[in-house]
Design a protein around this motif. Structure first.
Motif, PDB file in Angstrom:
ATOM      1  N   THR A  12     -35.855   7.507   9.404  1.00 22.08           N
ATOM      2  CA  THR A  12     -35.827   6.055   9.189  1.00 22.08           C
ATOM      3  C   THR A  12     -35.057   5.359  10.314  1.00 22.08           C
ATOM      4  O   THR A  12     -35.458   4.279  10.754  1.00 22.08           O
ATOM      5  CB  THR A  12     -35.172   5.693   7.847  1.00 22.08           C
ATOM      6  OG1 THR A  12     -33.903   6.323   7.780  1.00 22.08           O
ATOM      7  CG2 THR A  12     -35.998   6.123   6.672  1.00 22.08           C
ATOM      8  N   ALA A  48     -37.324   5.189  13.261  1.00 17.69           N
ATOM      9  CA  ALA A  48     -38.403   4.218  13.014  1.00 17.69           C
ATOM     10  C   ALA A  48     -37.901   2.784  13.099  1.00 17.69           C
ATOM     11  O   ALA A  48     -38.666   1.878  13.455  1.00 17.69           O
ATOM     12  CB  ALA A  48     -39.021   4.484  11.644  1.00 17.69           C
ATOM     13  N   GLN A 104     -35.584   1.764  15.126  1.00 20.41           N
ATOM     14  CA  GLN A 104     -35.244   1.454  16.518  1.00 20.41           C
ATOM     15  C   GLN A 104     -36.461   1.449  17.437  1.00 20.41           C
ATOM     16  O   GLN A 104     -36.504   0.704  18.405  1.00 20.41           O
ATOM     17  CB  GLN A 104     -34.242   2.492  17.042  1.00 20.41           C
ATOM     18  CG  GLN A 104     -32.904   2.477  16.338  1.00 20.41           C
ATOM     19  CD  GLN A 104     -32.141   1.179  16.574  1.00 20.41           C
ATOM     20  OE1 GLN A 104     -32.184   0.610  17.656  1.00 20.41           O
ATOM     21  NE2 GLN A 104     -31.475   0.702  15.540  1.00 20.41           N
ATOM     22  N   PHE A 105     -37.419   2.314  17.146  1.00 19.49           N
ATOM     23  CA  PHE A 105     -38.573   2.456  18.037  1.00 19.49           C
ATOM     24  C   PHE A 105     -39.868   2.275  17.246  1.00 19.49           C
ATOM     25  O   PHE A 105     -39.886   2.452  16.030  1.00 19.49           O
ATOM     26  CB  PHE A 105     -38.574   3.855  18.682  1.00 19.49           C
ATOM     27  CG  PHE A 105     -37.338   4.139  19.469  1.00 19.49           C
ATOM     28  CD1 PHE A 105     -37.168   3.626  20.753  1.00 19.49           C
ATOM     29  CD2 PHE A 105     -36.321   4.925  18.926  1.00 19.49           C
ATOM     30  CE1 PHE A 105     -36.011   3.896  21.468  1.00 19.49           C
ATOM     31  CE2 PHE A 105     -35.174   5.190  19.639  1.00 19.49           C
ATOM     32  CZ  PHE A 105     -35.020   4.670  20.918  1.00 19.49           C
ATOM     33  N   ASP A 106     -40.904   2.001  17.990  1.00 15.51           N
ATOM     34  CA  ASP A 106     -42.200   1.817  17.350  1.00 15.51           C
ATOM     35  C   ASP A 106     -42.910   3.170  17.266  1.00 15.51           C
ATOM     36  O   ASP A 106     -43.692   3.535  18.155  1.00 15.51           O
ATOM     37  CB  ASP A 106     -43.030   0.829  18.176  1.00 15.51           C
ATOM     38  CG  ASP A 106     -44.254   0.380  17.404  1.00 15.51           C
ATOM     39  OD1 ASP A 106     -44.487   0.912  16.312  1.00 15.51           O
ATOM     40  OD2 ASP A 106     -44.968  -0.509  17.895  1.00 15.51           O
ATOM     41  N   VAL A 107     -42.629   3.881  16.220  1.00 17.04           N
ATOM     42  CA  VAL A 107     -43.194   5.229  16.092  1.00 17.04           C
ATOM     43  C   VAL A 107     -44.663   5.210  15.669  1.00 17.04           C
ATOM     44  O   VAL A 107     -45.345   6.219  15.747  1.00 17.04           O
ATOM     45  CB  VAL A 107     -42.399   6.086  15.068  1.00 17.04           C
ATOM     46  CG1 VAL A 107     -41.060   6.479  15.619  1.00 17.04           C
ATOM     47  CG2 VAL A 107     -42.242   5.364  13.754  1.00 17.04           C
ATOM     48  N   GLU A 164     -46.706   4.254  19.378  1.00 15.76           N
ATOM     49  CA  GLU A 164     -46.326   4.914  20.639  1.00 15.76           C
ATOM     50  C   GLU A 164     -46.375   6.427  20.426  1.00 15.76           C
ATOM     51  O   GLU A 164     -45.479   7.010  19.830  1.00 15.76           O
ATOM     52  CB  GLU A 164     -44.901   4.502  21.044  1.00 15.76           C
ATOM     53  CG  GLU A 164     -44.768   3.075  21.499  1.00 15.76           C
ATOM     54  CD  GLU A 164     -45.384   2.847  22.876  1.00 15.76           C
ATOM     55  OE1 GLU A 164     -45.615   3.842  23.598  1.00 15.76           O
ATOM     56  OE2 GLU A 164     -45.662   1.688  23.211  1.00 15.76           O
ATOM     57  N   ILE A 215     -43.298   8.556  21.593  1.00 12.54           N
ATOM     58  CA  ILE A 215     -42.113   8.434  20.730  1.00 12.54           C
ATOM     59  C   ILE A 215     -42.345   9.148  19.404  1.00 12.54           C
ATOM     60  O   ILE A 215     -41.454   9.829  18.874  1.00 12.54           O
ATOM     61  CB  ILE A 215     -41.776   6.952  20.506  1.00 12.54           C
ATOM     62  CG1 ILE A 215     -41.270   6.358  21.811  1.00 12.54           C
ATOM     63  CG2 ILE A 215     -40.726   6.784  19.407  1.00 12.54           C
ATOM     64  CD1 ILE A 215     -40.881   4.926  21.738  1.00 12.54           C
TER      65      ILE A 215
END
Lengths: 183, 293
Positions: A104, A107, A109-112, A115, A118
Motif C-alpha cells: 500500500t 502504491a 507513492q507510485f503509479d503501480v 507503470e 514500477i
C-alpha cells in the motif's frame, strides 16, 4: 500488471465483479494452493518449492490501498501458516501484514497500475523483503541461521506464479478509490 | 511516475485503517516476543493441536464414494497397503538383526522379542518451511498413539512425536536442526550423537576419541537417554570432508506413511526399604544393610 485496467474494460465477468467477489476468489485461490501445499510436494521424484500463497494476496490487495477485510483475511492465513509451519503464533501474520503495508505504501507513492517497470520492481522488492523478514524471524526464533536456499526457491516460485496470476489479486479499484467509486 | 501531490493530501487526513494496520502488526510482534516464554508458548498448544486435528484427519469419505462402493475398495486397498508396510518393516528388522540374533542364540539360547506393534498413520502435511521440520500424521491419542512415540517409515527412523492431538500427531523429524539422536554403528559399535541439520544427511558428534565408524555401515539407534528403542535403522554412515555424516534411511521410504511405535518405557528404580539407622541392638545384619537410604 500494467494492463490490469485495460483488462477490466473488456467487460468480462471478472471485470464486472466487485472487490468483495474478487477478494473471495483470491482467498479461495490462496486457500486451495495452501491446502495442496500440505501434501507431498514432489512429482516423479522431483521435489519442488511450494509458494507462500498468502503473499500474493498481501502484494496484490495492497495495491489498491488499505482496507480492513484484506487485513483480516491475511491474519487468518497467517494463523494457518503458523500452525502448518509450526512457527510461533504471530510470525506469518506480521510478514503478511508488513508486506501488505509495504504494498500500500508503494502504491500510494507510485503509479503501480500503469507503470510496468514500477509494478514489476515493487512486486520483486516486496517478495524479497517478505522472505528476508521470514528468514530473519525464523533464524532469530529458532536460535540458528536457517537454510536460505529453500526460502529462495519458495520466493522464486511465489514470484513467478504471481506474475502469471496477479490479476486474480486485483481488487478492481485504483489506489485511493472507495468501494462505491470502483463499482 | 511518482504520484506527487497525492501524498501530501493523504498525509493530512490519515486513515484510521493505517492505525488499525499498525495496531495489528504491533500486536502480533508483541505476541511473538511473548512466546519466548515457554509457559506462554505452551498456552497456544491446544490451539495448534485442535487445528492440527482438523488438518490431520482430513480423510473424509464422500457420499458418492459410499454409494458407488468405491469407499469399501479404497478402505481395503488402505488395509492391504498397511499390511505390506508392516511386512516390509519386519523384513528390514529381520535383515538388520539376523547376524546378531544368530550369535545371541548360540551364546544364550535366547530369542529376541519382536518389536512392539505401533499405529500406522498417513502423513497429511509436510512443512518445508524455515521453522521446525515437522510432519503431521493422521493418528492421535484416539488411535492409541502415545506422547513421545517414535515414527518409522519403510526406510527407517523418521522422528519423534512432539505434539499429540485426538486425531493427529506432530512429528519432529530427525532432519530438524534441533534433533539429537543417540546412535550406534552396527558393525563398529561406536556410540555417537546424530545432529540434524535440515539437509539429507546428519552429522555424528560426541564419539569416543580412539574409535571410528566403518565407512558404509548402518547406523542404528542406541536407546541411550530412553527416547528411542534400540536398533532402529537411522541410515548409512559416510565420511565427508573430515566429518562422519549419516545419509538418512527414511528418505528411501517415501510412500507417505509412518508407523508410530510407543516409546520405550524405562521402569523407575524401586526405592530401597528403610533400614533402621544406628540400631546397635539389632542381633543380625539386615540383607539390605549398606543399601542407599
Amino acid at each position: 500488471m500494467a494492463g490490469t485496467f485495460d483488462f477490466r474494460r473488456k467487460q468480462g465477468p471478472w471485470s464486472k465483479s466487485g472487490p468483495t467477489i474478487r477478494l473471495i476468489l483470491g482467498s479461495t485461490l490462496i486457500a486451495a494452493v495452501g491446502l495442496f501445499g500440505l501434501t507431498r510436494n514432489d512429482i516423479f521424484g522431483l521435489s519442488f518449492a511450494w509458494p507462500h500463497a498468502a503473499l500474493w494476496g498481501a502484494v496484490g490487495w495492497g495495491r489498491v490501498g488499505l482496507s480492513i477485510r484484506p487485513m483480516l483475511v491475511l491474519i487468518v492465513f497467517g494463523v494457518m501458516q503458523d500452525v502448518i509451519f509450526h512457527a510461533p503464533f504471530g510470525c506469518f501474520e506480521v510478514v503478511n501484514l508488513l508486506t501488505y503495508a509495504g504494498s500500500t505504501a508503494i502504491a500510494s507513492q507510485f503509479d503501480v497500475m500503469s507503470e510496468p517497470l514500477i509494478a514489476i520492481t515493487s512486486s520483486v522488492l516486496l517478495f524479497a523483503g517478505a522472505f528476508l523478514l521470514l528468514w530473519l524471524m525464523a533464524s532469530t526464533l529458532e536460535d540458528h541461521a536457517v537454510r536460505i536456499l529453500p526460502l529462495i526457491a519458495a520466493m522464486l516460485t511465489t514470484g513467478l506464479l504471481y506474475a502469471l496470476i496477479h490479476r486474480a489479486f486485483d481488487l478492481g479499484r485504483r489506489p485511493g478509490e472507495t468501494p462505491g467509486q470502483a463499482a | 511516475m511518482a504520484r506527487s501531490g497525492r501524498t501530501g493530501q493523504r498525509g493530512s487526513r490519515r486513515s484510521p485503517k493505517r492505525l488499525v494496520l499498525g495496531v495489528f502488526i504491533f500486536a502480533f510482534a508483541a505476541l511473538i516476543i511473548a512466546q519466548s516464554a515457554p509457559q506462554i508458548r505452551g498456552a497456544f498448544d491446544p490451539v495448534r493441536t485442535s487445528v492440527g486435528d482438523r488438518l490431520g484427519s482430513g480423510e473424509r469419505i464422500s457420499l458418492w464414494s459410499r454409494i458407488s462402493g468405491q469407499a469399501a475398495k479404497d478402505r481395503r486397498i488402505h488395509e492391504l497397503e498397511a499390511e505390506v508396510r508392516d511386512l516390509s518393516r519386519y523384513k528390514a528388522a529381520a535383515i538388520s538383526m539376523a547376524e546378531r540374533l544368530e550369535s545371541y542364540e548360540e551364546l544364550l539360547n535366547l530369542m529376541g522379542e519382536p518389536p512392539p506393534r505401533g499405529v500406522t498413520a498417513r502423513i497429511t502435511s509436510e512443512s518445508e518451511g524455515p521453522f521446525a521440520q515437522t510432519l503431521l500424521a493422521n493418528a492421535g491419542r484416539a488411535q492409541g498413539v502415545e506422547p513421545g512415540s517414535v515414527a518409522m517409515n519403510e526406510g527407517g527412523l523418521v522422528g519423534r512425536v512432539i505434539q499429540l492431538g485426538e486425531h493427529s500427531s506432530r512429528i519432529l523429524m530427525v532432519t530438524d536442526f534441533n534433533s539429537r539422536v543417540p546412535v550406534i554403528g552396527e558393525v563398529s559399535g561406536v556410540h555417537a550423537i546424530l545432529h540434524g541439520g535440515n539437509t539429507n544427511s546428519g552429522t555424528l558428534t560426541d564419539m569416543p576419541e580412539r574409535s571410528d565408524f566403518v565407512e558404509g555401515e548402518r547406523i542404528l539407534t542406541s536407546s541411550e537417554g530412553g527416547a528411542f528403542p534400540r536398533g532402529l535403522i537411522v541410515g548409512e554412515v559416510r565420511k565427508a570432508s573430515g566429518d562422519w555424516r549419516v545419509k538418512y534411511a527414511m528418505s528411501e521410504g517415501s510412500a507417505g506413511y509412518v508407523q508410530l511405535i510407543p516409546p520405550p518405557v524405562i521402569p523407575e528404580p524401586l526405592p530401597a526399604p528403610d533400614v533402621p539407622a544406628g540400631d546397635e541392638t539389632s542381633p543380625a545384619a539386615s540383607p539390605t544393610q549398606g543399601a542407599r537410604q
